[in-house]
Design a protein around this motif. Sequence first.
Motif, PDB file in Angstrom:
ATOM      1  N   UNK A   1       0.824  -1.208   0.000  1.00 37.62           N
ATOM      2  CA  UNK A   1       0.000   0.000   0.000  1.00 37.62           C
ATOM      3  C   UNK A   1       0.859   1.259   0.000  1.00 37.62           C
ATOM      4  N   UNK A   2       1.921   1.233   0.845  1.00 36.33           N
ATOM      5  CA  UNK A   2       2.817   2.386   0.886  1.00 36.33           C
ATOM      6  C   UNK A   2       3.515   2.592  -0.444  1.00 36.33           C
ATOM      7  N   UNK A   3       3.925   1.480  -1.078  1.00 35.00           N
ATOM      8  CA  UNK A   3       4.586   1.584  -2.370  1.00 35.00           C
ATOM      9  C   UNK A   3       3.654   2.157  -3.415  1.00 35.00           C
ATOM     10  N   UNK A   4       2.396   1.762  -3.387  1.00 39.04           N
ATOM     11  CA  UNK A   4       1.427   2.293  -4.347  1.00 39.04           C
ATOM     12  C   UNK A   4       1.269   3.797  -4.174  1.00 39.04           C
ATOM     13  N   UNK A   6       3.544   5.833  -3.046  1.00 33.37           N
ATOM     14  CA  UNK A   6       4.764   6.479  -3.513  1.00 33.37           C
ATOM     15  C   UNK A   6       4.804   6.622  -5.021  1.00 33.37           C
ATOM     16  N   UNK A   7       4.370   5.578  -5.729  1.00 36.88           N
ATOM     17  CA  UNK A   7       4.508   5.561  -7.179  1.00 36.88           C
ATOM     18  C   UNK A   7       3.368   6.244  -7.894  1.00 36.88           C
ATOM     19  N   UNK A 169      19.848   5.578  -6.911  1.00 40.64           N
ATOM     20  CA  UNK A 169      19.102   5.865  -5.694  1.00 40.64           C
ATOM     21  C   UNK A 169      17.593   5.835  -5.879  1.00 40.64           C
ATOM     22  N   UNK A 170      17.125   5.430  -7.052  1.00 37.90           N
ATOM     23  CA  UNK A 170      15.683   5.273  -7.250  1.00 37.90           C
ATOM     24  C   UNK A 170      15.179   4.180  -6.312  1.00 37.90           C
ATOM     25  N   UNK A 171      14.117   4.486  -5.593  1.00 34.64           N
ATOM     26  CA  UNK A 171      13.563   3.540  -4.623  1.00 34.64           C
ATOM     27  C   UNK A 171      13.142   2.243  -5.323  1.00 34.64           C
ATOM     28  N   UNK A 172      13.636   1.125  -4.807  1.00 36.07           N
ATOM     29  CA  UNK A 172      13.309  -0.169  -5.419  1.00 36.07           C
ATOM     30  C   UNK A 172      11.796  -0.424  -5.419  1.00 36.07           C
ATOM     31  N   UNK A 173      11.101   0.104  -4.399  1.00 41.11           N
ATOM     32  CA  UNK A 173       9.648  -0.117  -4.335  1.00 41.11           C
ATOM     33  C   UNK A 173       8.933   0.562  -5.495  1.00 41.11           C
ATOM     34  N   UNK A 179       6.364  -2.152 -12.230  1.00 42.04           N
ATOM     35  CA  UNK A 179       6.222  -3.428 -12.930  1.00 42.04           C
ATOM     36  C   UNK A 179       4.872  -4.066 -12.656  1.00 42.04           C
ATOM     37  N   UNK A 180       4.360  -3.881 -11.435  1.00 46.27           N
ATOM     38  CA  UNK A 180       3.014  -4.384 -11.124  1.00 46.27           C
ATOM     39  C   UNK A 180       1.982  -3.724 -12.035  1.00 46.27           C
TER      40      UNK A 180
END
Length: 281
Positions: A1-4, A6-7, A169-173, A179-180
């Motif tokens: 959820x946090x990654x969503x 962020x992106x 330094x791009x966040x892996x998440x 990709x999701x």
Amino acid sequence: MAASTLVAPLLAPAGPTTASPTQRPLGPRQWPLGAVLPVALLALWEVLARLGVLPPNLLPAPSRVLTTIAELARTGELWPHLGFTLGRVALGFGLGAGLGTGLGALTGYLPLMRRLLDPLLQGLRNIPSLAWVPLFILWLGIYETSKVVLIAVGVFFPVYLGVMTGIQQVDRKLVEVGRVYGLAGLALVRRVFLPATLPAYFVGLRNGLGLGWMFVVAAEIMGANKGLGFLLIDGQMTGRPQTILASILLFAVLGRCTDSLLALLGRRLLHWQDTHGTSFS
């Protein structure tokens, strides 16, 4: 959820957005604050020069320096020097920034290329700028090519480092969520890597531009007969400190103006950012 979360700004459909009041570019009413200290120092300099505290043959008053610039402009002598210097910086900046962007993206995105190229480039980065001068004169002569290449060397390394470290330094998440959402290849680069790398990229561009203005002095000392660097050396050889200071002042003004244009472009492209720094813009 946090990654969503962020992106989401990176994956949102492209379209016009309105920057918040804290993200607007520096407005005219905010400029005078930055001019207070320079104006105060110039006023103090002028007073000390008029009182005879500062020797006029070593440090003439600012009014005399400005009079020299006005006289050079009136006679037409100034404009060719300005044109040659601006042209050299523009060509060197374009060449250095282009190569720095390409190699920085390559080494930042591909680990194999980073292991192959980065050690060599980091070694070359530590060579002092003036050490290149005799080599470039030997290879390229004393004409425009050697001057432009020297400026490009100064611009290249900050831009290269900015792009490479920005990509690393791009966040892996962010990448995983991209990709999701079905992003891959160029789409992933455009929607995730590019926006996330832009802040570091513009820092690299501004640092590179600053070094470009520093390197153009060394380049024009190499044997130029036109340019602000030549004007500076001519003032030294003929014992005219007002001409030396006029050249230095023009370098400062031109460097500041070009940096401001680059910073304004950066703010326009990064208007979506909501960071600590934007609240003070």
